[in-house]
Enzyme design. Structure first.
Site, PDB file in Angstrom:
ATOM      1  CG  ASP A 146     147.787   1.121  13.406  1.00  0.00           C
ATOM      2  OD1 ASP A 146     147.151   2.188  13.435  1.00  0.00           O
ATOM      3  OD2 ASP A 146     148.916   0.990  13.915  1.00  0.00           O
ATOM      4  CG  ASP A 160     148.918   6.349  11.783  1.00  0.00           C
ATOM      5  OD1 ASP A 160     149.049   7.044  12.802  1.00  0.00           O
ATOM      6  OD2 ASP A 160     148.809   5.109  11.802  1.00  0.00           O
TER       7      ASP A 160
END
Length: 209
Positions: A146, A160
């Protein structure tokens, strides 16, 4: 040998020009669209993760829009907001379940925007699933890369974003009453054909009287 006298040797114009419903004729194109969107989403996700690992340093965020949006590299064992840190394997199964479900739904998709929605969902799920399977610390327990930090509250990735957008599109399509199979369009066509046939029958009856 020729056909019986009076029988046309070629199909009639009505049989060759009969319209084929879009939801039947374009099913293969919709499936290709779904796969194309999924592949593009996957490439963008994995490519951006490779870039982030090479260009960013954990613990050294880079501001893009001040505290609103920044690049901040982390390895996430859980889901959004660091939920599920201790059950990474369960998140792996969830991602795998999404991929399997989309695979089944893809054979029934009959609407362009549903194809786009499922494609984004498929690409996003596979993108994070690859991390779970191939990255450290091990198979099925890998940490997701991330690097997109929103308001210092949530750090995510391209996968995402795709999943969230797909969820929003799916909600809009459901709210508008557009089914996955696209049968709504087919039903309208059937009603139109039935109306035309009824008019022709009425006209024939009127001329016969």
């Amino acid at each position: 040998m020729q056909e019986e006298s009076g029988t046309p040797l070629t199909p009639s114009a009505s049989s060759t020009t009969a319209p084929v419903p879009d939801h039947v004729q374009g099913r293969s194109r919709l499936f290709a669209l779904l796969l194309g969107v999924g592949a593009l989403t996957l490439v963008l996700d994995q490519g951006s993760k490779i870039w982030a690992l090479a260009a960013l340093t954990p613990g050294q965020p880079v501001d893009l829009l001040g505290p609103i949006l920044r690049l901040n590299l982390i390895r996430n064992p859980g889901a959004a907001f660091s939920l599920g840190d201790g059950v990474t394997w369960l998140l792996t199964l969830v991602a795998l379940g999404i991929v399997i479900w989309v695979g089944g739904a893809a054979r029934r998709v009959g609407h362009r925007w549903w194809a786009v929605t499922l494609g984004m969902l498929l690409g996003g799920a596979i993108g994070n699933l690859i991390d779970r399977i191939l990255r450290e610390p091990g198979f099925g327990r890998g940490h997701v890369v991330d690097f997109i930090d929103y308001f210092s509250l949530f750090i995510g990735n391209v996968a995402d974003i795709a999943i969230v957008v797909a969820a929003g599109l799916g909600a809009i399509l459901a709210f508008r009453g557009i089914p996955l199979e696209g049968v709504q369009h087919g039903r309208h066509e059937a009603e139109h054909v039935e109306h035309v046939e009824n008019v022709e029958i009425d006209e024939a009856g009127g001329h016969g009287g």
